[in-house]
Design a protein around this motif. Sequence first.
Motif, PDB file in Angstrom:
ATOM      1  N   GLY A  84       0.791  -1.226   0.000  1.00 29.91           N
ATOM      2  CA  GLY A  84       0.000   0.000   0.000  1.00 29.91           C
ATOM      3  C   GLY A  84       0.824   1.276   0.000  1.00 29.91           C
ATOM      4  N   ARG A  85       2.135   1.148   0.019  1.00 23.77           N
ATOM      5  CA  ARG A  85       3.006   2.329  -0.015  1.00 23.77           C
ATOM      6  C   ARG A  85       3.219   2.748  -1.462  1.00 23.77           C
ATOM      7  NH1 ARG A  85       8.052   0.905   3.628  1.00 23.77           N
ATOM      8  NH2 ARG A  85       8.168   3.134   3.962  1.00 23.77           N
ATOM      9  N   PRO A  86       3.358   4.054  -1.714  1.00 22.77           N
ATOM     10  CA  PRO A  86       3.548   4.512  -3.092  1.00 22.77           C
ATOM     11  C   PRO A  86       4.958   4.220  -3.597  1.00 22.77           C
ATOM     12  CG  PRO A  86       3.660   6.361  -1.584  1.00 22.77           C
ATOM     13  CD  PRO A  86       3.282   5.153  -0.765  1.00 22.77           C
ATOM     14  N   VAL A  87       5.102   4.227  -4.901  1.00 25.77           N
ATOM     15  CA  VAL A  87       6.429   4.135  -5.517  1.00 25.77           C
ATOM     16  C   VAL A  87       7.194   5.390  -5.108  1.00 25.77           C
ATOM     17  CG1 VAL A  87       7.661   4.161  -7.709  1.00 25.77           C
ATOM     18  CG2 VAL A  87       5.576   2.805  -7.468  1.00 25.77           C
ATOM     19  N   ARG A  88       8.474   5.212  -4.766  1.00 28.03           N
ATOM     20  CA  ARG A  88       9.291   6.358  -4.363  1.00 28.03           C
ATOM     21  C   ARG A  88      10.477   6.504  -5.302  1.00 28.03           C
ATOM     22  NH1 ARG A  88      11.931   6.272   0.954  1.00 28.03           N
ATOM     23  NH2 ARG A  88      12.176   4.120   0.406  1.00 28.03           N
ATOM     24  N   ILE A  89      10.738   7.728  -5.703  1.00 22.26           N
ATOM     25  CA  ILE A  89      11.967   8.045  -6.427  1.00 22.26           C
ATOM     26  C   ILE A  89      12.839   8.825  -5.453  1.00 22.26           C
ATOM     27  CG2 ILE A  89      12.992   9.346  -8.326  1.00 22.26           C
ATOM     28  CD1 ILE A  89      10.534   8.658  -9.989  1.00 22.26           C
ATOM     29  N   VAL A  90      14.011   8.262  -5.161  1.00 23.05           N
ATOM     30  CA  VAL A  90      14.922   8.839  -4.176  1.00 23.05           C
ATOM     31  C   VAL A  90      16.128   9.430  -4.892  1.00 23.05           C
ATOM     32  CG1 VAL A  90      16.290   8.374  -2.105  1.00 23.05           C
ATOM     33  CG2 VAL A  90      14.218   7.039  -2.545  1.00 23.05           C
ATOM     34  N   VAL A  91      16.491  10.650  -4.521  1.00 23.89           N
ATOM     35  CA  VAL A  91      17.696  11.308  -5.023  1.00 23.89           C
ATOM     36  C   VAL A  91      18.676  11.367  -3.853  1.00 23.89           C
ATOM     37  CG1 VAL A  91      18.662  13.419  -6.002  1.00 23.89           C
ATOM     38  CG2 VAL A  91      16.359  12.702  -6.636  1.00 23.89           C
ATOM     39  N   TYR A  92      19.908  10.905  -4.087  1.00 26.24           N
ATOM     40  CA  TYR A  92      20.926  10.887  -3.034  1.00 26.24           C
ATOM     41  C   TYR A  92      21.768  12.160  -3.137  1.00 26.24           C
ATOM     42  CZ  TYR A  92      19.430   6.098  -2.647  1.00 26.24           C
ATOM     43  OH  TYR A  92      18.663   4.965  -2.481  1.00 26.24           O
ATOM     44  N   ARG A  93      21.611  13.019  -2.137  1.00 25.12           N
ATOM     45  CA  ARG A  93      22.210  14.353  -2.168  1.00 25.12           C
ATOM     46  C   ARG A  93      23.743  14.346  -2.235  1.00 25.12           C
ATOM     47  NH1 ARG A  93      24.223  18.320   1.252  1.00 25.12           N
ATOM     48  NH2 ARG A  93      23.940  17.115   3.132  1.00 25.12           N
ATOM     49  N   ARG A  94      24.377  13.652  -1.345  1.00 24.43           N
ATOM     50  CA  ARG A  94      25.847  13.735  -1.283  1.00 24.43           C
ATOM     51  C   ARG A  94      26.539  13.217  -2.538  1.00 24.43           C
ATOM     52  NH1 ARG A  94      28.405  14.108   4.432  1.00 24.43           N
ATOM     53  NH2 ARG A  94      26.965  15.640   5.269  1.00 24.43           N
ATOM     54  N   PRO A  95      26.155  12.052  -3.089  1.00 26.40           N
ATOM     55  CA  PRO A  95      26.811  11.615  -4.328  1.00 26.40           C
ATOM     56  C   PRO A  95      26.582  12.580  -5.490  1.00 26.40           C
ATOM     57  CG  PRO A  95      25.694   9.767  -3.304  1.00 26.40           C
ATOM     58  CD  PRO A  95      25.282  10.999  -2.555  1.00 26.40           C
ATOM     59  N   VAL A  96      25.376  13.166  -5.589  1.00 19.46           N
ATOM     60  CA  VAL A  96      25.109  14.118  -6.674  1.00 19.46           C
ATOM     61  C   VAL A  96      25.968  15.359  -6.483  1.00 19.46           C
ATOM     62  CG1 VAL A  96      23.355  15.606  -7.735  1.00 19.46           C
ATOM     63  CG2 VAL A  96      22.784  13.254  -7.114  1.00 19.46           C
ATOM     64  N   GLU A  97      26.013  15.888  -5.259  1.00 18.83           N
ATOM     65  CA  GLU A  97      26.837  17.079  -4.992  1.00 18.83           C
ATOM     66  C   GLU A  97      28.316  16.816  -5.235  1.00 18.83           C
ATOM     67  OE1 GLU A  97      24.381  19.651  -1.679  1.00 18.83           O
ATOM     68  OE2 GLU A  97      25.795  18.146  -0.980  1.00 18.83           O
ATOM     69  N   ALA A  98      28.764  15.601  -4.926  1.00 14.26           N
ATOM     70  CA  ALA A  98      30.179  15.270  -5.107  1.00 14.26           C
ATOM     71  C   ALA A  98      30.571  15.254  -6.582  1.00 14.26           C
ATOM     72  CB  ALA A  98      30.496  13.920  -4.474  1.00 14.26           C
ATOM     73  N   ARG A  99      29.644  14.920  -7.455  1.00 16.81           N
ATOM     74  CA  ARG A  99      29.959  14.843  -8.887  1.00 16.81           C
ATOM     75  C   ARG A  99      29.745  16.155  -9.621  1.00 16.81           C
ATOM     76  NH1 ARG A  99      27.384   9.129  -9.143  1.00 16.81           N
ATOM     77  NH2 ARG A  99      29.175   7.891  -8.513  1.00 16.81           N
TER      78      ARG A  99
END
Length: 138
Positions: A84-99
Motif C-alpha cells: 500500500g506504499r507509493p512508488v518512491r523516487i529517491v535522489v541521493y544528495r551527497r553523491p550528486v553534490e560530489a559529482r
Amino acid sequence: MAGVRRRDRRGRGLRGPLAPPQAPISRTRAERFDDLVEDEVRRLGARWERELAQVEFTVAEVPDVEPWFDGPVPLGQTVPGEGGRPVRIVVYRRPVEARATGERELGRMIRDLLVEEVADLLGLSPESVDPSYDSPDD
C-alpha cells in the motif's frame, strides 16, 4: 541559572544571524538541494501529472550500500511500492553534490537524474519524458 547569559572571551555574548532566515544566503546546502529537486519535480509534474500522481519523491543523504559493494555509488533509485506504499523516487544528495562542479551543473544533474528515473518508471525514453533531457542549456 535561568538568567545566565553566555559570553565569549571578550564579553560580547552570542551574535545574531548574519542574514534574515528568509534570505537565500541563510539556507543550508541541503535546503538548497531540496529546493532544486522540488522545482524539478514540480516541472515534471506539470507535464506528467496523472502518471506521477501516486509517486513520492524524496531526498536522502546517501544510499544504503553493503560494505562489500564495489561499483559506482548510485545517484538515485526508484523504490517499488509495497504494502500500500507509493512508488518512491529517491535522489541521493551527497553523491550528486560530489559529482557536480557547480550550481548550474548540479541543477542539470538533478534534472537529468529525475527524468531518467521517471522515464524508467513509465517505460519511455528520457527524451520523450523531457525534450530538454541531456542538453547542456538550462
